[in-house]
Design a protein around this motif. Structure first.
Motif, PDB file in Angstrom:
ATOM      1  N   ASN A  52     -17.191 -50.577  26.094  1.00  0.00           N
ATOM      2  CA  ASN A  52     -17.769 -51.687  25.345  1.00  0.00           C
ATOM      3  C   ASN A  52     -17.299 -53.018  25.924  1.00  0.00           C
ATOM      4  O   ASN A  52     -16.519 -53.044  26.884  1.00  0.00           O
ATOM      5  CB  ASN A  52     -17.422 -51.570  23.852  1.00  0.00           C
ATOM      6  CG  ASN A  52     -15.927 -51.612  23.593  1.00  0.00           C
ATOM      7  OD1 ASN A  52     -15.186 -52.337  24.250  1.00  0.00           O
ATOM      8  ND2 ASN A  52     -15.470 -50.837  22.625  1.00  0.00           N
ATOM      9  N   GLU A  53     -17.760 -54.101  25.324  1.00  0.00           N
ATOM     10  CA  GLU A  53     -17.445 -55.424  25.870  1.00  0.00           C
ATOM     11  C   GLU A  53     -15.936 -55.711  25.835  1.00  0.00           C
ATOM     12  O   GLU A  53     -15.387 -56.287  26.774  1.00  0.00           O
ATOM     13  CB  GLU A  53     -18.210 -56.503  25.111  1.00  0.00           C
ATOM     14  CG  GLU A  53     -18.111 -57.852  25.772  1.00  0.00           C
ATOM     15  CD  GLU A  53     -19.059 -58.875  25.180  1.00  0.00           C
ATOM     16  OE1 GLU A  53     -19.072 -59.995  25.705  1.00  0.00           O
ATOM     17  OE2 GLU A  53     -19.771 -58.561  24.214  1.00  0.00           O
ATOM     18  N   ALA A  65     -11.255 -56.442  33.188  1.00  0.00           N
ATOM     19  CA  ALA A  65     -11.316 -57.678  33.988  1.00  0.00           C
ATOM     20  C   ALA A  65      -9.938 -58.305  34.108  1.00  0.00           C
ATOM     21  O   ALA A  65      -9.542 -58.742  35.195  1.00  0.00           O
ATOM     22  CB  ALA A  65     -12.311 -58.659  33.370  1.00  0.00           C
ATOM     23  N   ASN A  66      -9.192 -58.364  33.026  1.00  0.00           N
ATOM     24  CA  ASN A  66      -7.834 -58.916  33.075  1.00  0.00           C
ATOM     25  C   ASN A  66      -6.963 -58.131  34.048  1.00  0.00           C
ATOM     26  O   ASN A  66      -6.238 -58.719  34.852  1.00  0.00           O
ATOM     27  CB  ASN A  66      -7.196 -58.904  31.683  1.00  0.00           C
ATOM     28  CG  ASN A  66      -7.483 -60.163  30.905  1.00  0.00           C
ATOM     29  OD1 ASN A  66      -6.968 -61.220  31.217  1.00  0.00           O
ATOM     30  ND2 ASN A  66      -8.329 -60.038  29.902  1.00  0.00           N
ATOM     31  N   THR A  83     -27.893 -57.634  35.323  1.00  0.00           N
ATOM     32  CA  THR A  83     -26.820 -57.910  34.368  1.00  0.00           C
ATOM     33  C   THR A  83     -26.936 -59.307  33.759  1.00  0.00           C
ATOM     34  O   THR A  83     -26.233 -59.620  32.797  1.00  0.00           O
ATOM     35  CB  THR A  83     -25.436 -57.739  35.023  1.00  0.00           C
ATOM     36  OG1 THR A  83     -25.419 -58.446  36.259  1.00  0.00           O
ATOM     37  CG2 THR A  83     -25.128 -56.277  35.263  1.00  0.00           C
ATOM     38  N   GLY A  84     -27.802 -60.121  34.283  1.00  0.00           N
ATOM     39  CA  GLY A  84     -28.126 -61.399  33.661  1.00  0.00           C
ATOM     40  C   GLY A  84     -26.946 -62.333  33.420  1.00  0.00           C
ATOM     41  O   GLY A  84     -26.959 -63.100  32.460  1.00  0.00           O
ATOM     42  N   GLY A  85     -25.928 -62.268  34.250  1.00  0.00           N
ATOM     43  CA  GLY A  85     -24.774 -63.144  34.090  1.00  0.00           C
ATOM     44  C   GLY A  85     -23.614 -62.510  33.333  1.00  0.00           C
ATOM     45  O   GLY A  85     -22.584 -63.152  33.114  1.00  0.00           O
ATOM     46  N   TRP A  86     -23.755 -61.251  32.963  1.00  0.00           N
ATOM     47  CA  TRP A  86     -22.721 -60.591  32.170  1.00  0.00           C
ATOM     48  C   TRP A  86     -21.410 -60.450  32.943  1.00  0.00           C
ATOM     49  O   TRP A  86     -20.323 -60.588  32.388  1.00  0.00           O
ATOM     50  CB  TRP A  86     -23.193 -59.228  31.692  1.00  0.00           C
ATOM     51  CG  TRP A  86     -22.492 -58.719  30.467  1.00  0.00           C
ATOM     52  CD1 TRP A  86     -21.206 -58.978  30.077  1.00  0.00           C
ATOM     53  CD2 TRP A  86     -23.038 -57.874  29.476  1.00  0.00           C
ATOM     54  NE1 TRP A  86     -20.917 -58.319  28.912  1.00  0.00           N
ATOM     55  CE2 TRP A  86     -22.028 -57.638  28.508  1.00  0.00           C
ATOM     56  CE3 TRP A  86     -24.274 -57.268  29.305  1.00  0.00           C
ATOM     57  CZ2 TRP A  86     -22.229 -56.827  27.400  1.00  0.00           C
ATOM     58  CZ3 TRP A  86     -24.465 -56.461  28.197  1.00  0.00           C
ATOM     59  CH2 TRP A  86     -23.461 -56.253  27.259  1.00  0.00           C
ATOM     60  N   LEU A  87     -21.486 -60.181  34.236  1.00  0.00           N
ATOM     61  CA  LEU A  87     -20.262 -60.104  35.027  1.00  0.00           C
ATOM     62  C   LEU A  87     -19.580 -61.463  35.053  1.00  0.00           C
ATOM     63  O   LEU A  87     -18.362 -61.555  34.864  1.00  0.00           O
ATOM     64  CB  LEU A  87     -20.548 -59.617  36.454  1.00  0.00           C
ATOM     65  CG  LEU A  87     -19.344 -59.555  37.396  1.00  0.00           C
ATOM     66  CD1 LEU A  87     -18.241 -58.656  36.844  1.00  0.00           C
ATOM     67  CD2 LEU A  87     -19.779 -59.103  38.777  1.00  0.00           C
ATOM     68  N   SER A  88     -20.339 -62.529  35.256  1.00  0.00           N
ATOM     69  CA  SER A  88     -19.763 -63.878  35.244  1.00  0.00           C
ATOM     70  C   SER A  88     -19.105 -64.175  33.905  1.00  0.00           C
ATOM     71  O   SER A  88     -17.995 -64.716  33.845  1.00  0.00           O
ATOM     72  CB  SER A  88     -20.839 -64.929  35.517  1.00  0.00           C
ATOM     73  OG  SER A  88     -21.291 -64.848  36.830  1.00  0.00           O
ATOM     74  N   LEU A 130     -15.841 -62.173  33.662  1.00  0.00           N
ATOM     75  CA  LEU A 130     -14.808 -62.761  34.513  1.00  0.00           C
ATOM     76  C   LEU A 130     -14.237 -64.030  33.891  1.00  0.00           C
ATOM     77  O   LEU A 130     -13.023 -64.248  33.910  1.00  0.00           O
ATOM     78  CB  LEU A 130     -15.364 -63.063  35.904  1.00  0.00           C
ATOM     79  CG  LEU A 130     -15.665 -61.856  36.784  1.00  0.00           C
ATOM     80  CD1 LEU A 130     -16.459 -62.273  38.012  1.00  0.00           C
ATOM     81  CD2 LEU A 130     -14.382 -61.132  37.173  1.00  0.00           C
ATOM     82  N   THR A 131     -15.107 -64.860  33.328  1.00  0.00           N
ATOM     83  CA  THR A 131     -14.636 -66.129  32.776  1.00  0.00           C
ATOM     84  C   THR A 131     -13.960 -65.967  31.420  1.00  0.00           C
ATOM     85  O   THR A 131     -13.438 -66.940  30.872  1.00  0.00           O
ATOM     86  CB  THR A 131     -15.770 -67.169  32.695  1.00  0.00           C
ATOM     87  OG1 THR A 131     -16.837 -66.655  31.895  1.00  0.00           O
ATOM     88  CG2 THR A 131     -16.275 -67.525  34.091  1.00  0.00           C
ATOM     89  N   ASP A 132     -13.917 -64.757  30.901  1.00  0.00           N
ATOM     90  CA  ASP A 132     -13.112 -64.471  29.719  1.00  0.00           C
ATOM     91  C   ASP A 132     -11.633 -64.332  30.072  1.00  0.00           C
ATOM     92  O   ASP A 132     -10.783 -64.283  29.196  1.00  0.00           O
ATOM     93  CB  ASP A 132     -13.587 -63.181  29.028  1.00  0.00           C
ATOM     94  CG  ASP A 132     -14.848 -63.390  28.216  1.00  0.00           C
ATOM     95  OD1 ASP A 132     -15.113 -64.528  27.786  1.00  0.00           O
ATOM     96  OD2 ASP A 132     -15.581 -62.406  28.007  1.00  0.00           O
ATOM     97  N   VAL A 133     -11.324 -64.243  31.359  1.00  0.00           N
ATOM     98  CA  VAL A 133      -9.946 -64.087  31.828  1.00  0.00           C
ATOM     99  C   VAL A 133      -9.308 -65.463  31.998  1.00  0.00           C
ATOM    100  O   VAL A 133      -9.826 -66.306  32.741  1.00  0.00           O
ATOM    101  CB  VAL A 133      -9.899 -63.311  33.162  1.00  0.00           C
ATOM    102  CG1 VAL A 133      -8.466 -63.239  33.686  1.00  0.00           C
ATOM    103  CG2 VAL A 133     -10.495 -61.924  33.005  1.00  0.00           C
TER     104      VAL A 133
END
Length: 164
Positions: free
Chosen positions: A2-3, A10-11, A31-36, A39-42
């Protein structure tokens, strides 16, 4: 996965990259930007993450990522070759050490080609080496969501392997 699990992954993957200063950029389609987003949640990612392009159309793949029209015409947008050129193209465009390219058919409907829903290619490019992983998912529930989660998870796992 899950998310929340993706953010934990990612962390784990990004922390060594931040410590070593390896710069990163991504080119995403299905993925429509989901990887970005993941990543930016880190915290601290801004030290190495230069940016991403959500290249949903072939026009953007060509204009911004340098994907060859011949590649798209011969192999299609959902292909190992296109994913490879996306990863290399974003790396060149952003001037980063590592580039990731993701393209695929998330579903639940097909893209009117002979290619199946769940066919996804994730490429990672570093130096003169580009690795492409093919996914052939066959989810029966939450098809689009699960295909996209699977692609982001695969990209993070590939990213985690670059320093091995």
């Amino acid at each position: 996965m899950n998310e929340k699990d993706l953010i934990c992954l990612a962390n784990k993957v990004v922390t060594p990259l931040i410590e070593s200063g390896v710069t990163l950029s991504v080119a995403e389609s299905c993925t429509g930007g989901w990887l970005s987003k993941t990543l930016t949640d880190v915290s601290g990612i801004s030290a190495i993450y230069k940016g991403g392009i959500c290249s949903y159309s072939n026009e953007i793949k060509i204009k911004l990522l340098g994907v060859s029209p011949e590649t798209l015409g011969t192999f299609g947008a959902v292909s190992e070759q296109t994913a490879r050129e996306m990863a290399q193209g974003i790396r060149n465009a952003m001037g980063t050490d590592v580039g990731i390219g993701i393209t695929g058919i998330a579903g639940p409907a097909s893209d009117n080609t002979h290619k199946p829903v769940g066919l996804i290619y994730v490429a990672i490019s570093q130096g003169n080496k580009t690795l492409v992983k093919e996914l052939r998912n066959n989810f029966t529930e939450n098809i689009r969501l699960n295909n996209r989660l699977s692609a982001v998870e695969t990209a993070l796992n590939l990213l985690g392997g670059i320093n091995e």
